[in-house]
Design a protein around this motif. Structure first.
Motif, PDB file in Angstrom:
ATOM      1  N   ASP A 175     -48.342  63.612  10.504  1.00 50.06           N
ATOM      2  CA  ASP A 175     -48.959  64.196  11.692  1.00 50.06           C
ATOM      3  C   ASP A 175     -47.890  64.722  12.645  1.00 50.06           C
ATOM      4  O   ASP A 175     -48.143  64.904  13.824  1.00 50.06           O
ATOM      5  N   ASP A 176     -46.699  64.980  12.137  1.00 55.02           N
ATOM      6  CA  ASP A 176     -45.577  65.378  12.980  1.00 55.02           C
ATOM      7  C   ASP A 176     -45.775  66.715  13.679  1.00 55.02           C
ATOM      8  O   ASP A 176     -45.271  66.922  14.769  1.00 55.02           O
ATOM      9  N   LEU A 177     -46.518  67.637  13.058  1.00 53.54           N
ATOM     10  CA  LEU A 177     -46.645  68.961  13.655  1.00 53.54           C
ATOM     11  C   LEU A 177     -47.274  68.889  15.042  1.00 53.54           C
ATOM     12  O   LEU A 177     -46.803  69.526  15.980  1.00 53.54           O
ATOM     13  N   GLU A 178     -48.306  68.086  15.194  1.00 50.31           N
ATOM     14  CA  GLU A 178     -48.932  67.944  16.517  1.00 50.31           C
ATOM     15  C   GLU A 178     -47.976  67.327  17.521  1.00 50.31           C
ATOM     16  O   GLU A 178     -48.000  67.679  18.700  1.00 50.31           O
ATOM     17  N   GLY A 179     -47.126  66.415  17.068  1.00 46.00           N
ATOM     18  CA  GLY A 179     -46.155  65.796  17.962  1.00 46.00           C
ATOM     19  C   GLY A 179     -45.007  66.720  18.338  1.00 46.00           C
ATOM     20  O   GLY A 179     -44.452  66.620  19.427  1.00 46.00           O
ATOM     21  N   ILE A 180     -44.665  67.617  17.446  1.00 42.92           N
ATOM     22  CA  ILE A 180     -43.559  68.537  17.684  1.00 42.92           C
ATOM     23  C   ILE A 180     -44.029  69.782  18.423  1.00 42.92           C
ATOM     24  O   ILE A 180     -43.374  70.264  19.335  1.00 42.92           O
ATOM     25  N   VAL A 181     -45.166  70.314  18.004  1.00 36.57           N
ATOM     26  CA  VAL A 181     -45.676  71.582  18.541  1.00 36.57           C
ATOM     27  C   VAL A 181     -47.004  71.317  19.232  1.00 36.57           C
ATOM     28  O   VAL A 181     -48.033  71.176  18.590  1.00 36.57           O
ATOM     29  N   HIS A 182     -46.963  71.246  20.554  1.00 34.39           N
ATOM     30  CA  HIS A 182     -48.158  70.909  21.321  1.00 34.39           C
ATOM     31  C   HIS A 182     -49.087  72.098  21.513  1.00 34.39           C
ATOM     32  O   HIS A 182     -50.289  71.928  21.634  1.00 34.39           O
ATOM     33  N   ASP A 183     -48.549  73.296  21.541  1.00 30.55           N
ATOM     34  CA  ASP A 183     -49.343  74.505  21.738  1.00 30.55           C
ATOM     35  C   ASP A 183     -49.788  75.038  20.384  1.00 30.55           C
ATOM     36  O   ASP A 183     -48.978  75.538  19.605  1.00 30.55           O
ATOM     37  N   ARG A 184     -51.071  74.959  20.096  1.00 31.81           N
ATOM     38  CA  ARG A 184     -51.576  75.373  18.787  1.00 31.81           C
ATOM     39  C   ARG A 184     -51.375  76.857  18.508  1.00 31.81           C
ATOM     40  O   ARG A 184     -51.432  77.279  17.361  1.00 31.81           O
ATOM     41  N   ALA A 185     -51.135  77.669  19.517  1.00 38.12           N
ATOM     42  CA  ALA A 185     -50.850  79.088  19.296  1.00 38.12           C
ATOM     43  C   ALA A 185     -49.579  79.257  18.462  1.00 38.12           C
ATOM     44  O   ALA A 185     -49.456  80.206  17.693  1.00 38.12           O
ATOM     45  N   VAL A 186     -48.656  78.312  18.582  1.00 36.92           N
ATOM     46  CA  VAL A 186     -47.409  78.370  17.827  1.00 36.92           C
ATOM     47  C   VAL A 186     -47.657  78.060  16.352  1.00 36.92           C
ATOM     48  O   VAL A 186     -46.887  78.451  15.483  1.00 36.92           O
ATOM     49  N   TRP A 187     -48.750  77.397  16.060  1.00 41.79           N
ATOM     50  CA  TRP A 187     -49.054  77.064  14.675  1.00 41.79           C
ATOM     51  C   TRP A 187     -49.288  78.315  13.842  1.00 41.79           C
ATOM     52  O   TRP A 187     -48.991  78.334  12.648  1.00 41.79           O
ATOM     53  N   SER A 188     -49.808  79.375  14.434  1.00 37.17           N
ATOM     54  CA  SER A 188     -50.064  80.607  13.684  1.00 37.17           C
ATOM     55  C   SER A 188     -48.801  81.143  13.020  1.00 37.17           C
ATOM     56  O   SER A 188     -48.788  81.375  11.804  1.00 37.17           O
ATOM     57  N   PRO A 189     -47.702  81.337  13.755  1.00 41.93           N
ATOM     58  CA  PRO A 189     -46.496  81.812  13.066  1.00 41.93           C
ATOM     59  C   PRO A 189     -45.915  80.775  12.112  1.00 41.93           C
ATOM     60  O   PRO A 189     -45.337  81.137  11.081  1.00 41.93           O
ATOM     61  N   ILE A 190     -46.086  79.500  12.414  1.00 45.34           N
ATOM     62  CA  ILE A 190     -45.585  78.461  11.506  1.00 45.34           C
ATOM     63  C   ILE A 190     -46.316  78.544  10.168  1.00 45.34           C
ATOM     64  O   ILE A 190     -45.694  78.512   9.100  1.00 45.34           O
ATOM     65  N   TYR A 191     -47.637  78.662  10.214  1.00 43.99           N
ATOM     66  CA  TYR A 191     -48.404  78.797   8.972  1.00 43.99           C
ATOM     67  C   TYR A 191     -48.046  80.089   8.242  1.00 43.99           C
ATOM     68  O   TYR A 191     -47.982  80.130   7.016  1.00 43.99           O
ATOM     69  N   SER A 192     -47.802  81.144   8.966  1.00 42.98           N
ATOM     70  CA  SER A 192     -47.435  82.419   8.354  1.00 42.98           C
ATOM     71  C   SER A 192     -46.095  82.316   7.624  1.00 42.98           C
ATOM     72  O   SER A 192     -45.948  82.780   6.486  1.00 42.98           O
ATOM     73  N   ILE A 193     -45.116  81.693   8.279  1.00 48.57           N
ATOM     74  CA  ILE A 193     -43.802  81.503   7.659  1.00 48.57           C
ATOM     75  C   ILE A 193     -43.928  80.619   6.427  1.00 48.57           C
ATOM     76  O   ILE A 193     -43.395  80.931   5.354  1.00 48.57           O
ATOM     77  N   SER A 194     -44.660  79.539   6.537  1.00 51.78           N
ATOM     78  CA  SER A 194     -44.836  78.624   5.421  1.00 51.78           C
ATOM     79  C   SER A 194     -45.504  79.325   4.240  1.00 51.78           C
ATOM     80  O   SER A 194     -45.084  79.179   3.090  1.00 51.78           O
ATOM     81  N   GLY A 195     -46.538  80.101   4.522  1.00 53.07           N
ATOM     82  CA  GLY A 195     -47.234  80.814   3.451  1.00 53.07           C
ATOM     83  C   GLY A 195     -46.349  81.834   2.777  1.00 53.07           C
ATOM     84  O   GLY A 195     -46.369  81.989   1.546  1.00 53.07           O
ATOM     85  N   THR A 196     -45.553  82.535   3.553  1.00 52.98           N
ATOM     86  CA  THR A 196     -44.640  83.526   2.991  1.00 52.98           C
ATOM     87  C   THR A 196     -43.603  82.848   2.102  1.00 52.98           C
ATOM     88  O   THR A 196     -43.298  83.338   1.009  1.00 52.98           O
ATOM     89  N   LEU A 197     -43.075  81.725   2.548  1.00 55.08           N
ATOM     90  CA  LEU A 197     -42.097  80.996   1.735  1.00 55.08           C
ATOM     91  C   LEU A 197     -42.740  80.501   0.443  1.00 55.08           C
ATOM     92  O   LEU A 197     -42.132  80.580  -0.629  1.00 55.08           O
TER      93      LEU A 197
END
Length: 117
Positions: free
Chosen positions: A30-52
C-alpha cells in the motif's frame, strides 16, 4: 488545451529497475498511497508503468530476479563506482520476481487496465 507529449529517456537498466520498483509500490504493498497523496499524480505513474511493461521483455523471463539484480548492480557501479550488496532488509529475491511475472503476465498494461483503481 493541446497537450504535447513528453519523452523521457532511460537506459535499459534504469527502465528495468524503475519498472520493478513501480510494481512493488503499486501492486505489492500500500506504499503508493503513503508516498503519493494526490491521486492526480497516479495517472502519470500508471502511464509510465504501463509503457515500461509493454517495452521490457525481461519481466516475462524465468531468470527475472538474476537479471534485475545484475541491472541494479550496474546502476550502483555507474552511480557510486563500486559494487555493494544493498537490498531491503528481509527482501526475498526468489518469490517477488515470480509474483511480478504472474501479475504482469495477466494484467498487461497497468496504465490502461488498472486506471480505475
Amino acid at each position: 488545451m493541446d497537450e504535447e507529449a513528453i519523452t523521457i529517456k532511460l537506459t535499459h537498466d534504469q527502465a528495468f529497475v524503475l519498472s520493478d520498483w513501480l510494481y512493488q509500490v503499486m501492486f505489492q504493498s500500500d506504499d503508493l498511497e503513503g508516498i503519493v497523496h494526490d491521486r492526480a499524480v497516479w495517472s502519470p505513474i500508471y502511464s509510465i508503468s504501463g509503457t515500461l511493461d509493454k517495452t521490457l521483455s525481461e519481466i516475462f523471463m524465468p531468470d527475472y530476479g538474476l537479471r534485475l539484480e545484475a541491472a541494479k548492480q550496474r546502476l550502483r557501479v555507474d552511480l557510486y563506482g563500486e559494487v555493494d550488496e544493498s537490498t531491503a532488509p528481509g527482501q526475498d529475491m526468489t518469490d517477488a520476481p515470480q509474483a511480478h511475472q504472474i501479475e504482469r503476465g495477466t494484467a498487461g498494461n497497468h496504465g490502461e487496465s488498472d486506471r480505475g483503481r
